[in-house]
Enzyme design. Structure first.
Site, PDB file in Angstrom:
ATOM      1  N   MET A   1      25.988 -21.558  25.459  1.00  0.00           N
ATOM      2  CA  MET A   1      27.035 -20.567  25.503  1.00  0.00           C
ATOM      3  C   MET A   1      27.155 -19.927  24.118  1.00  0.00           C
ATOM      4  O   MET A   1      27.576 -20.572  23.177  1.00  0.00           O
ATOM      5  CB  MET A   1      28.329 -21.252  25.935  1.00  0.00           C
ATOM      6  N   PRO A   2      26.751 -18.662  23.991  1.00  0.00           N
ATOM      7  CA  PRO A   2      26.855 -17.975  22.702  1.00  0.00           C
ATOM      8  C   PRO A   2      28.307 -17.721  22.302  1.00  0.00           C
ATOM      9  O   PRO A   2      29.143 -17.362  23.119  1.00  0.00           O
ATOM     10  CB  PRO A   2      26.136 -16.654  22.941  1.00  0.00           C
ATOM     11  N   PHE A   3      28.578 -17.940  21.019  1.00  0.00           N
ATOM     12  CA  PHE A   3      29.871 -17.623  20.420  1.00  0.00           C
ATOM     13  C   PHE A   3      29.572 -16.748  19.213  1.00  0.00           C
ATOM     14  O   PHE A   3      28.945 -17.191  18.258  1.00  0.00           O
ATOM     15  CB  PHE A   3      30.598 -18.901  19.996  1.00  0.00           C
ATOM     16  N   THR A  40      29.372 -15.730  27.371  1.00  0.00           N
ATOM     17  CA  THR A  40      29.256 -15.222  26.007  1.00  0.00           C
ATOM     18  C   THR A  40      30.643 -14.884  25.473  1.00  0.00           C
ATOM     19  O   THR A  40      31.385 -14.124  26.091  1.00  0.00           O
ATOM     20  CB  THR A  40      28.361 -13.968  25.971  1.00  0.00           C
ATOM     21  N   HIS A  41      30.989 -15.467  24.344  1.00  0.00           N
ATOM     22  CA  HIS A  41      32.298 -15.248  23.730  1.00  0.00           C
ATOM     23  C   HIS A  41      32.132 -14.458  22.435  1.00  0.00           C
ATOM     24  O   HIS A  41      31.260 -14.764  21.631  1.00  0.00           O
ATOM     25  CB  HIS A  41      32.973 -16.591  23.422  1.00  0.00           C
TER      26      HIS A  41
END
Length: 72
Positions: A1-3, A40-41
């Site tokens: 999960m991209p941050f 994606t955050h």
């Protein structure tokens, strides 16, 4: 999960521009990294000119000397 954290100067970044920035970054992460945009955050940190330095000076001082952050 991209941050993803984005730091920008607090200028003319209104709600619509923030939404566009979030949308475009999400699109790039989906395309380049093949990540699910729903996972994606993105966080936008707006920084005051006095709290950002470049070339040994505060951005506030540089702007007083004619420095611009606008694309030429």
């Amino acid at each position: 999960m991209p941050f993803i954290k984005v730091a920008v100067l607090r200028e003319d970044l209104n709600r619509e521009k923030k939404q566009q920035l979030i949308r475009e970054i999400s699109k790039a992460v989906t395309t380049v990294l093949n990540k699910d945009p729903h996972l994606t955050h993105i966080v936008i940190n707006e920084i005051e000119d006095d709290n950002w330095g470049y070339a040994g000076e505060q951005v506030t001082v540089l702007k007083e000397q004619g420095f611009s952050t606008e694309k030429k």
